[in-house]
Motif scaffolding. Structure first.
Motif, PDB file in Angstrom:
ATOM      1  N   UNK A  86       0.779  -1.287  -0.001  1.00 41.63           N
ATOM      2  CA  UNK A  86       0.134  -0.115  -0.154  1.00 41.63           C
ATOM      3  C   UNK A  86       0.915   1.293  -0.190  1.00 41.63           C
ATOM      4  N   UNK A  87       2.150   1.078  -0.343  1.00 37.29           N
ATOM      5  CA  UNK A  87       2.862   2.184  -0.533  1.00 37.29           C
ATOM      6  C   UNK A  87       2.315   3.083  -1.547  1.00 37.29           C
ATOM      7  N   UNK A  88       2.131   4.430  -1.209  1.00 34.47           N
ATOM      8  CA  UNK A  88       1.559   5.503  -2.166  1.00 34.47           C
ATOM      9  C   UNK A  88       2.708   6.136  -2.692  1.00 34.47           C
ATOM     10  N   UNK A  89       2.509   7.259  -3.433  1.00 32.45           N
ATOM     11  CA  UNK A  89       3.518   8.272  -4.044  1.00 32.45           C
ATOM     12  C   UNK A  89       4.011   9.034  -2.929  1.00 32.45           C
ATOM     13  N   UNK A  90       5.342   9.748  -3.364  1.00 32.44           N
ATOM     14  CA  UNK A  90       5.830  10.701  -2.404  1.00 32.44           C
ATOM     15  C   UNK A  90       5.098  12.092  -2.759  1.00 32.44           C
ATOM     16  N   UNK A  91       4.257  12.459  -1.906  1.00 34.47           N
ATOM     17  CA  UNK A  91       3.351  13.788  -2.419  1.00 34.47           C
ATOM     18  C   UNK A  91       4.152  14.864  -2.041  1.00 34.47           C
ATOM     19  N   UNK A  92       5.044  14.966  -0.981  1.00 32.77           N
ATOM     20  CA  UNK A  92       5.736  15.980  -0.638  1.00 32.77           C
ATOM     21  C   UNK A  92       7.341  15.726  -0.693  1.00 32.77           C
ATOM     22  N   UNK A  93       7.702  16.724  -1.646  1.00 28.29           N
ATOM     23  CA  UNK A  93       9.090  16.865  -2.307  1.00 28.29           C
ATOM     24  C   UNK A  93      10.095  17.819  -1.897  1.00 28.29           C
ATOM     25  N   UNK A  94      11.270  17.629  -1.241  1.00 28.85           N
ATOM     26  CA  UNK A  94      12.095  18.769  -0.858  1.00 28.85           C
ATOM     27  C   UNK A  94      13.289  18.482  -1.409  1.00 28.85           C
ATOM     28  N   UNK A  95      13.574  19.750  -2.187  1.00 28.94           N
ATOM     29  CA  UNK A  95      14.859  19.731  -2.783  1.00 28.94           C
ATOM     30  C   UNK A  95      15.741  20.566  -1.962  1.00 28.94           C
ATOM     31  N   UNK A  96      16.964  20.114  -1.415  1.00 29.91           N
ATOM     32  CA  UNK A  96      17.787  21.031  -0.521  1.00 29.91           C
ATOM     33  C   UNK A  96      18.834  21.018  -1.481  1.00 29.91           C
ATOM     34  N   UNK A  97      18.869  22.467  -2.245  1.00 31.07           N
ATOM     35  CA  UNK A  97      19.334  22.667  -3.542  1.00 31.07           C
ATOM     36  C   UNK A  97      21.007  22.829  -2.976  1.00 31.07           C
ATOM     37  N   UNK A  98      21.376  23.299  -1.884  1.00 27.47           N
ATOM     38  CA  UNK A  98      22.652  23.666  -1.443  1.00 27.47           C
ATOM     39  C   UNK A  98      22.854  23.698   0.252  1.00 27.47           C
ATOM     40  N   UNK A 111      11.671  24.031  -1.601  1.00 31.02           N
ATOM     41  CA  UNK A 111      13.043  24.367  -2.095  1.00 31.02           C
ATOM     42  C   UNK A 111      13.727  25.073  -0.879  1.00 31.02           C
ATOM     43  N   UNK A 112      14.670  24.498  -0.513  1.00 30.23           N
ATOM     44  CA  UNK A 112      15.438  24.858   0.827  1.00 30.23           C
ATOM     45  C   UNK A 112      16.872  24.489   0.745  1.00 30.23           C
ATOM     46  N   UNK A 113      17.850  24.654   1.632  1.00 28.34           N
ATOM     47  CA  UNK A 113      19.034  24.400   1.695  1.00 28.34           C
ATOM     48  C   UNK A 113      19.473  24.057   3.205  1.00 28.34           C
ATOM     49  N   UNK A 114      20.645  24.706   3.645  1.00 23.56           N
ATOM     50  CA  UNK A 114      21.226  25.871   3.200  1.00 23.56           C
ATOM     51  C   UNK A 114      20.362  26.943   2.924  1.00 23.56           C
ATOM     52  N   UNK A 115      20.703  28.001   2.026  1.00 26.87           N
ATOM     53  CA  UNK A 115      20.203  29.144   1.470  1.00 26.87           C
ATOM     54  C   UNK A 115      20.008  28.801   0.011  1.00 26.87           C
ATOM     55  N   UNK A 116      18.818  28.526  -0.502  1.00 28.06           N
ATOM     56  CA  UNK A 116      18.489  28.279  -1.564  1.00 28.06           C
ATOM     57  C   UNK A 116      18.869  29.362  -2.548  1.00 28.06           C
ATOM     58  N   UNK A 117      18.546  30.504  -2.315  1.00 24.78           N
ATOM     59  CA  UNK A 117      18.965  31.700  -2.901  1.00 24.78           C
ATOM     60  C   UNK A 117      20.525  31.933  -3.398  1.00 24.78           C
ATOM     61  N   UNK A 118      21.242  31.054  -2.760  1.00 23.03           N
ATOM     62  CA  UNK A 118      22.731  30.993  -3.111  1.00 23.03           C
ATOM     63  C   UNK A 118      22.790  30.499  -4.641  1.00 23.03           C
TER      64      UNK A 118
END
Length: 387
Positions: A12-24, A69-76
Motif C-alpha cells: 500500500x505504499x503511495x507516491x511521495x506527495x511532498x518533495x523537498x529539494x535541498x538545493x545547496x 526548495x530549501x538548503x542551506x540558503x536556496x537563494x545562493x
C-alpha cells in the motif's frame, strides 16, 4: 545495525506527495540550531539545474504535488529561477524556504514571473541583537526588508521562528513583530534535536516553565487576533510522553533530495548507520521510492522491536523518530525515547531535568554552524550525553 537482504516493499505504499529539494548546503548564516548535517562540508558537489529538473519531472510523474526548495540558503543558487519555472510548469505548488539573504526586488520579481507560489521567511528573534547573535550575521534589517518585498509582491506573509532556551521567553515580542509585519501565518517551531541543535542541546533545551509561559502567551495572542493570524506552536518532542509520527512514517509521503543527489526519507536520515541511501545521479525517482532497500527498511512494522512491535499505538506514531532513536540510544530501530513506554525514556527525562537545573552549566561552548567545525565533527554524533 545491519540492513542485510533488501526488505520487501510494505504493501500500500503511495507516491511521495511532498518533495523537498535541498538545493545547496551553502548558507550565509551560521545558526546554532541548523538541521543540516553536522558534516555538511564533506558532502559532494551540488546537482546542476539540469539534474534537479530531471528529478522534478520524475517525481511529478510519480504523483508528487507539494514542493519545498530549501538548503542551506536556496537563494545562493544562481539557477533557482529556471528550477522554479520548471516546477511551476509541471504543476507543483512551489514553496521557497529562505533566510532572505540574497533576495532583491529584481530577484523576487523574477521568481514571481517563474511561478513561485509561496515564500517562508525565517527570523531568529524579534530583536536585532539576538537575531544576529544566533545566526552569527548582521541580517535583521535585511530580513525586515525582505518581509516588505514579500508583501509588495502579493505573497502570503509566512514567518518561521525556531524556538529554544535562548529566545523562547521572547515569544510575545516575536508575535508582536509578526503582527507589525502583517504576517498571516507564523510557525513557532521548537527546536528538534538533531544536526547542529544536537551539538548545542545543553544550551538550547528550554525548561518546562519557559515552555508553559510561551504556550500561554501564544494562546492569548490567538484569542486576540482570531483569524487575522494563524499561529502554529510546535512543542519540542522532549516534553511529550508519546512521539510524533515522524514524516507520517518514513517512506510514506515525504522525499528529500540532498544537494549531492542523495535521496532521503527525512531531512536528517543520512546519519543513520547501515543504510545505503540511493542517489538520483544513478537511479530514477521511481526505483528509489519503491524499490530501494533504504527506503523500504523502516516501512511497515517488520523492523520494529518491543515495545513498539506489540504496541496498539504503533500505527499512529510508527515508533517515532528513527534519527532521535539513533542519536539517543545508538540504535535507530529502538523505540523513540520520547515515548514513556520506551526502556530508554530516562535519557529524555534526564535531559529535561538538566534543562530545569539551568541547562548549559558545564557544557562545551555554543557551536555555530561552520564548515571548519563541520569537517571535524563525526556525522550524527556529538556533544550531548544524558546517559
Amino acid at each position: 545495525m545491519s540492513v542485510g537482504s533488501p526488505p520487501k516493499m510494505a504493501p500500500g505504499v503511495g507516491p511521495p506527495l511532498w518533495l523537498l529539494l535541498e538545493l545547496t548546503y551553502r548558507c550565509p548564516l551560521h545558526c546554532v540550531f541548523c538541521y543540516n548535517p553536522t558534516d555538511f562540508a564533506a558532502v559532494g558537489a551540488e546537482l546542476p539545474a539540469s539534474e534537479w529538473i530531471r528529478v522534478l519531472r520524475e517525481a511529478r510523474a510519480l504523483g508528487a504535488v507539494q514542493l519545498g526548495l530549501s538548503g542551506g540558503e536556496p537563494l545562493a543558487r544562481d539557477d533557482l529561477e529556471p528550477i522554479v519555472a520548471e516546477a511551476h510548469a509541471l504543476g507543483f505548488y512551489v514553496n521557497l524556504i529562505t533566510s532572505g539573504v540574497g533576495m532583491t526586488e529584481e530577484r523576487i520579481g523574477a521568481l514571481k514571473h517563474a511561478g513561485l507560489d509561496h515564500i517562508q521567511l525565517s527570523f531568529q528573534d524579534s530583536t536585532r541583537e539576538l537575531n544576529d547573535f544566533l545566526s552569527s550575521t548582521r541580517t535583521f534589517e535585511l530580513k525586515a526588508k525582505v518581509a516588505e518585498l514579500i508583501r509588495r509582491y502579493d505573497y502570503p506573509m509566512v514567518l518561521n521562528v525556531v524556538l529554544h532556551r535562548l529566545n523562547i521567553d521572547h515569544v510575545g515580542e516575536i508575535l508582536a513583530m509578526a503582527e507589525r509585519m502583517g504576517a498571516q501565518y507564523v510557525e513557532l517551531a521548537n527546536t528538534q534535536y538533531y544536526g547542529w541543535a544536537w551539538l548545542n542541546r545543553a544550551h538550547l533545551l528550554p525548561s518546562r516553565a519557559q515552555l508553559a509561559r510561551a504556550e500561554e502567551v501564544t494562546r492569548a495572542f490567538r484569542e486576540r487576533l482570531g483569524a487575522k493570524m494563524q499561529i502554529y506552536f510546535v512543542v519540542p518532542d522532549y516534553f511529550e510522553t508519546r512521539p510524533k509520527a515522524c514524516m507520517n512514517g518514513l517512506g510514506t509521503v515525504f522525499l528529500a533530495i540532498a544537494p549531492d543527489g542523495m535521496a532521503l526519507p527525512c531531512h536528517a536520515a543520512r546519519m543513520l548507520p547501515g543504510l545505503e541511501f540511493p542517489n538520483v545521479r544513478e537511479h530514477d525517482v521511481r526505483s528509489i521510492w519503491y524499490d530501494s532497500a533504504a527506503f523500504n527498511h523502516f516501512r511497515g512494522e517488520a523492523w520494529m522491536k518491543e515495545p513498539c512491535r506489540s504496541c496498539p499505538e504503533r500505527q499512529r506514531d510508527f515508533g517515532g523518530c528513527r534519527c532521535q532513536a539513533y542519536l539517543l540510544t545508538g540504535d535507530a530501530a529502538n523505540a523513540d525515547p520520547v515515548c514513556d513506554l520506551s526502556p530508554h525514556h530516562h535519557l529524555v527525562t534526564a535531559a529535561v531535568a538538566e534543562a530545569e537545573r539551568g541547562g548549559a552549566a558545564g557544557a562545551s561552548a555554543l557551536l555555530f554552524r561552520d564548515h571548519r567545525i563541520s569537517i571535524a565533527v563525526e556525522p550524527g554524533r556529538g556533544a550531548p550525553s544524558a546517559r
